[in-house]
Design an enzyme around this catalytic site. Sequence first.
Site, short mmCIF file in Angstrom:
data_model
loop_
_atom_site.label_atom_id
_atom_site.label_comp_id
_atom_site.label_asym_id
_atom_site.label_seq_id
_atom_site.Cartn_x
_atom_site.Cartn_y
_atom_site.Cartn_z
N ASP A 59 6.67 -8.77 12.46
CA ASP A 59 5.55 -7.86 12.16
C ASP A 59 5.06 -7.31 13.48
O ASP A 59 5.41 -7.81 14.55
CB ASP A 59 4.43 -8.61 11.41
CG ASP A 59 3.62 -7.66 10.52
OD1 ASP A 59 3.17 -6.62 11.03
OD2 ASP A 59 3.46 -7.95 9.32
N ILE A 60 4.21 -6.30 13.38
CA ILE A 60 3.68 -5.68 14.60
C ILE A 60 2.82 -6.68 15.37
O ILE A 60 2.74 -6.65 16.58
CB ILE A 60 2.94 -4.37 14.26
CG1 ILE A 60 2.77 -3.49 15.47
CG2 ILE A 60 1.64 -4.61 13.52
CD1 ILE A 60 2.63 -2.02 15.17
N TYR A 91 0.43 8.01 0.37
CA TYR A 91 1.17 6.79 0.06
C TYR A 91 2.15 7.03 -1.10
O TYR A 91 3.34 6.70 -1.00
CB TYR A 91 0.16 5.70 -0.30
CG TYR A 91 0.74 4.38 -0.73
CD1 TYR A 91 1.45 3.59 0.16
CD2 TYR A 91 0.55 3.91 -2.03
CE1 TYR A 91 1.96 2.36 -0.24
CE2 TYR A 91 1.05 2.68 -2.42
CZ TYR A 91 1.76 1.92 -1.53
OH TYR A 91 2.25 0.71 -1.92
N LEU A 105 2.12 -9.49 0.68
CA LEU A 105 3.35 -9.93 0.03
C LEU A 105 4.24 -10.71 1.00
O LEU A 105 4.78 -11.76 0.66
CB LEU A 105 4.11 -8.71 -0.51
CG LEU A 105 5.47 -8.98 -1.13
CD1 LEU A 105 5.36 -9.87 -2.37
CD2 LEU A 105 6.16 -7.67 -1.51
N1 SER Z 1 -1.60 -1.95 -4.42
C1 SER Z 1 -1.22 -0.69 -3.87
C2 SER Z 1 -2.39 0.11 -3.45
O1 SER Z 1 -3.42 -0.03 -4.08
C3 SER Z 1 -0.43 0.10 -4.88
O2 SER Z 1 0.91 -0.06 -4.61
O3 SER Z 1 -2.29 0.88 -2.56
#
Ligand code: SER
Length: 321
Positions: free
Chosen positions: A35-36, A143, A14
């Site tokens: 960025d890193i 996540y 993104l």
């Molecule tokens: N596209 C992301 C993932 O698959 C979902 O936010 O981790």
Amino acid sequence: MSENILVIGSCGQLGTELVESLRKIYGDANVIASDIRQSDDAIFKQGPFETLDILDKNKLSEILTQYKPTQVYHLAALLSATAEAKPKLGWTLNMDGLFNVLDAAIDFKIGKVYWPSSIAVFGPNTPVNNTPQNCVMDPNTIYGISKQAGERYCEYYFQKRGVDVRSIRYPGLIGYKSAPGGGTTDYAVSIYHDALTAGKHNCFLSENTELPMLYMPDALKATLDIMHAPADKIKIRSSYNLSGMSFAPKEITKAIQKYIPEFTTEYNPDKRQAIADSWPNSIDDAEARQDWGWQPSYNLDTMTKDMLVNLAPTYGKTLSL
Ligand code: SER
């Protein structure tokens, strides 16, 4: 007032495209990419770039002192599959990175902060079809848990500390300009590359696994629209549901076959299947439409055409569909 914008995690899928869009709007010099590590993409040579590990608070402070940004887009995170493989790093990066940015927003009086959430905030007990903005949320990936906790933090920092933070729960993002990394929805990007090269795709999800997805031009539009909206239009300060399209691997295969009839997909679900199974099929985004006028432009067919036409030259091909 002239804007100065810092993008953290700018070299990801993104970030790369967002930096390009922001530089078109605000000028190359006014968008600081960080960025890193720097990627090879030409966009990063067009304006300032700073190496930044978002866990390094001192370096963040130095950058904020030097550039005095009025807005920060904080995109650095480990995505779903990578965070499952490296849970400790996933949690630390996704949470502490956000704390560092939200605290800095107060200390450095940053006008607006953007932070992405995800459909991963939903879980097995969430209604799967047309998932509403407010419902059971029981994410079962590192996540997803980090994004849900992050949403609570964003709302808290808005309500209690006055930080103007805005957020969208992205579905899977699909684009041709930058590569995704470590996501469960990423098959929907590599399938287009495979269609133009090998002519066949080995899919890590089963053929009927329906997931919400969004084409990158729509994702950029949504991100800029929510950031440009007057503050009083942003009624939700955790994160907005956002919908573009929904499809399963067999449907995207069919959509590609319309233009490349000999293309085939084989299905070999791996660990990512369980992650996908815990996420919604489709999303109800009534609030985003109502509050700040969200409307997607692409569907599966128009996205497929655009992806194939724009990716073809990368592989020395020309397609006019
Ligand atoms: N596209 C992301 C993932 O698959 C979902 O936010 O981790």
